[in-house]
Design a protein around this motif. Structure first.
Motif, PDB file in Angstrom:
ATOM      1  N   ARG A   1       0.802  -1.176   0.073  1.00  0.00           N
ATOM      2  CA  ARG A   1      -0.167  -0.043  -0.164  1.00  0.00           C
ATOM      3  C   ARG A   1       0.834   1.183   0.143  1.00  0.00           C
ATOM      4  NH1 ARG A   1      -2.692  -3.422   3.727  1.00  0.00           N
ATOM      5  NH2 ARG A   1      -1.367  -2.601   5.318  1.00  0.00           N
ATOM      6  N   LEU A   2       0.822   1.956  -1.043  1.00  0.00           N
ATOM      7  CA  LEU A   2       2.024   3.093  -1.245  1.00  0.00           C
ATOM      8  C   LEU A   2       0.949   4.677  -1.531  1.00  0.00           C
ATOM      9  CD1 LEU A   2       4.518   1.688  -3.560  1.00  0.00           C
ATOM     10  CD2 LEU A   2       4.582   2.069  -1.163  1.00  0.00           C
ATOM     11  N   ARG A   3      -0.231   4.283  -1.444  1.00  0.00           N
ATOM     12  CA  ARG A   3      -0.950   5.431  -1.634  1.00  0.00           C
ATOM     13  C   ARG A   3      -0.867   6.492  -0.294  1.00  0.00           C
ATOM     14  NH1 ARG A   3      -7.298   5.097  -3.085  1.00  0.00           N
ATOM     15  NH2 ARG A   3      -6.440   4.247  -4.923  1.00  0.00           N
ATOM     16  N   GLY A   4      -0.314   7.504  -0.653  1.00  0.00           N
ATOM     17  CA  GLY A   4      -0.030   8.479   0.435  1.00  0.00           C
ATOM     18  C   GLY A   4       1.277   8.586   0.752  1.00  0.00           C
ATOM     19  N   VAL A   5       2.139   7.593   0.479  1.00  0.00           N
ATOM     20  CA  VAL A   5       3.446   7.415   0.837  1.00  0.00           C
ATOM     21  C   VAL A   5       4.165   8.436   0.059  1.00  0.00           C
ATOM     22  CG1 VAL A   5       5.654   5.969   0.652  1.00  0.00           C
ATOM     23  CG2 VAL A   5       3.358   4.941   1.318  1.00  0.00           C
ATOM     24  N   ARG A   6       4.982   9.143   0.737  1.00  0.00           N
ATOM     25  CA  ARG A   6       5.861  10.462   0.396  1.00  0.00           C
ATOM     26  C   ARG A   6       6.800   9.751  -0.679  1.00  0.00           C
ATOM     27  NH1 ARG A   6      10.959  11.855   0.632  1.00  0.00           N
ATOM     28  NH2 ARG A   6      11.747  10.337   2.022  1.00  0.00           N
ATOM     29  N   LYS A   7       6.694  10.447  -1.919  1.00  0.00           N
ATOM     30  CA  LYS A   7       7.530  10.065  -3.069  1.00  0.00           C
ATOM     31  C   LYS A   7       8.966  10.939  -2.955  1.00  0.00           C
ATOM     32  CE  LYS A   7       3.876   9.137  -6.280  1.00  0.00           C
ATOM     33  NZ  LYS A   7       2.874   9.052  -5.392  1.00  0.00           N
TER      34      LYS A   7
ATOM     35  N   VAL B  65       8.707  -1.251   7.350  1.00  0.00           N
ATOM     36  CA  VAL B  65       7.368  -0.901   6.619  1.00  0.00           C
ATOM     37  C   VAL B  65       6.379  -1.922   6.291  1.00  0.00           C
ATOM     38  CG1 VAL B  65       8.781   0.326   4.988  1.00  0.00           C
ATOM     39  CG2 VAL B  65       8.298  -1.879   4.164  1.00  0.00           C
ATOM     40  N   ASP B  66       6.323  -2.777   7.849  1.00  0.00           N
ATOM     41  CA  ASP B  66       5.292  -3.855   7.831  1.00  0.00           C
ATOM     42  C   ASP B  66       3.902  -3.146   7.674  1.00  0.00           C
ATOM     43  OD1 ASP B  66       5.038  -6.817   8.313  1.00  0.00           O
ATOM     44  OD2 ASP B  66       3.547  -5.926   9.800  1.00  0.00           O
ATOM     45  N   GLY B  67       3.825  -2.038   8.052  1.00  0.00           N
ATOM     46  CA  GLY B  67       2.360  -1.388   8.069  1.00  0.00           C
ATOM     47  C   GLY B  67       1.674  -1.190   6.652  1.00  0.00           C
ATOM     48  N   LEU B  68       2.826  -1.220   5.705  1.00  0.00           N
ATOM     49  CA  LEU B  68       2.402  -0.972   4.371  1.00  0.00           C
ATOM     50  C   LEU B  68       1.951  -2.301   3.651  1.00  0.00           C
ATOM     51  CD1 LEU B  68       4.985   2.016   3.278  1.00  0.00           C
ATOM     52  CD2 LEU B  68       2.531   1.874   4.173  1.00  0.00           C
ATOM     53  N   LEU B  69       2.466  -3.342   4.143  1.00  0.00           N
ATOM     54  CA  LEU B  69       2.497  -4.668   3.455  1.00  0.00           C
ATOM     55  C   LEU B  69       1.008  -5.206   3.334  1.00  0.00           C
ATOM     56  CD1 LEU B  69       5.480  -6.564   4.842  1.00  0.00           C
ATOM     57  CD2 LEU B  69       5.130  -4.916   3.169  1.00  0.00           C
ATOM     58  N   GLU B  70       0.518  -5.830   2.235  1.00  0.00           N
ATOM     59  CA  GLU B  70      -0.677  -6.652   2.018  1.00  0.00           C
ATOM     60  C   GLU B  70      -0.266  -7.934   2.291  1.00  0.00           C
ATOM     61  OE1 GLU B  70      -2.890  -3.671  -1.022  1.00  0.00           O
ATOM     62  OE2 GLU B  70      -1.048  -4.564  -1.836  1.00  0.00           O
ATOM     63  N   PRO B  71      -1.526  -8.689   2.493  1.00  0.00           N
ATOM     64  CA  PRO B  71      -1.356 -10.175   2.670  1.00  0.00           C
ATOM     65  C   PRO B  71      -0.508 -10.819   1.431  1.00  0.00           C
ATOM     66  CG  PRO B  71      -3.391  -9.627   3.047  1.00  0.00           C
ATOM     67  CD  PRO B  71      -2.860  -8.343   2.803  1.00  0.00           C
TER      68      PRO B  71
END
Length: 278
Positions: free
Chosen positions: A2-8, A209-215
């Motif tokens: 999940r990268l939506r909203g992550v700073r580029k 970045v575990d909080g950004l990971l998906e199943p």
């Protein structure tokens, strides 16, 4: 992932608009063999690609929607590495972190470490402290190497950033000096430890970045590590695996060290040079 909203990250140098040449199609098996040769031999195999390719067609200055997506994805992943390593350097190493620049290119480009091409795969050049990536490699991962999923692609970027981390810590220069004084076999063995350490450091990033990971994301990264193991690549290229030629480690080693970094989140657990068993 999940990268939506992550700073580029702003540390991206996009050379894909410069009109570099794009090669015509090469058969899947032929491409795999050439990529494998370049990967485990550590050589630039772009001349082989040029021989196999049809007349080149100049790329336009405009990026396709797919290329734009790949660029945005790369910038977001790079941004995540900057935040992670800034925190890790501060909390675990007591020092500041200076991030690398990620060069995106299409076809071929130049670096202080020599010519860069999609044939050689992504790499880090300590000469200019930049990581180089032909974003077409994202398509090569699932189609030719069997490494599917967006987190597999993210792992590739994280691995090259890990080499920059090694450079920041002075590890790359020490290994380079040791390699110069070693036999070819011993030099390869040192490179394997260097690459496995980068895999472990990639795991440290993945845990952060575990909080950004998906199943399924973690398995995608582990599978990617397995798919680009030296033994697997040599088998896919029709060769009997030759351990003395390995420069990145076996599939089992690569996935094991990535998981070690992920499970611990601790840079100190990534000491492959002091490990008796890889």
């Amino acid at each position: 992932m999940r990268l939506r909203g992550v700073r580029k990250s702003q540390n991206v140098e996009d050379r894909r608009r410069s009109g570099g040449a794009k090669g015509a199609g090469i058969g899947g098996v032929g491409l795999l063999v050439i990529l494998a040769i370049g990967y485990f031999a550590g050589i630039d195999v772009s001349p082989l690609l040029n021989d196999m390719a049809q007349p080149q067609q100049q790329a336009t200055g405009e990026l396709s929607a797919e290329e734009q997506k790949a660029g945005a994805f790369s910038a977001a992943v790079l941004g995540s590495t900057e935040e992670v390593w800034d925190q890790v350097f501060s909390e675990q190493l007591g020092r500041s972190y200076t991030p690398p620049v990620l060069v995106l290119f299409s076809g071929t480009t130049q670096s202080p470490c020599g010519g860069a091409s999609g044939a050689t795969g992504p790499f880090y050049c300590p000469g200019d402290r930049k990581a180089y990536l032909d974003t077409q490699f994202f398509a090569t991962l699932p189609r030719q190497l069997g490494a599917k999923g967006d987190f597999a692609a993210a792992y590739v970027i994280a691995h090259e950033v890990a080499h920059h981390v090694q450079n920041e810590l002075g590890i790359l220069s020490k290994v380079h000096q040791a390699r110069q004084q070693s036999s070819k076999r011993d030099a390869n063995a040192l490179t394997v430890r260097l690459e496995l350490q980068a895999d472990c450091l990639s795991g440290v990033w993945a845990r952060a970045v575990d909080g950004l990971l998906e199943p399924g994301d973690l398995e995608e990264a582990l599978n990617a590590a397995r798919m680009i193991g030296d033994d697997h690549l040599q088998k896919r290229a029709g060769r009997i695996p030759q351990p003395h030629t390995f420069t990145h480690g076996t599939s089992a080693q690569r996935s094991r060290w990535f998981k070690r970094g992920y499970d611990s989140g601790d840079v100190q657990q990534c000491d492959t040079f002091g490990a008796k068993r890889l």
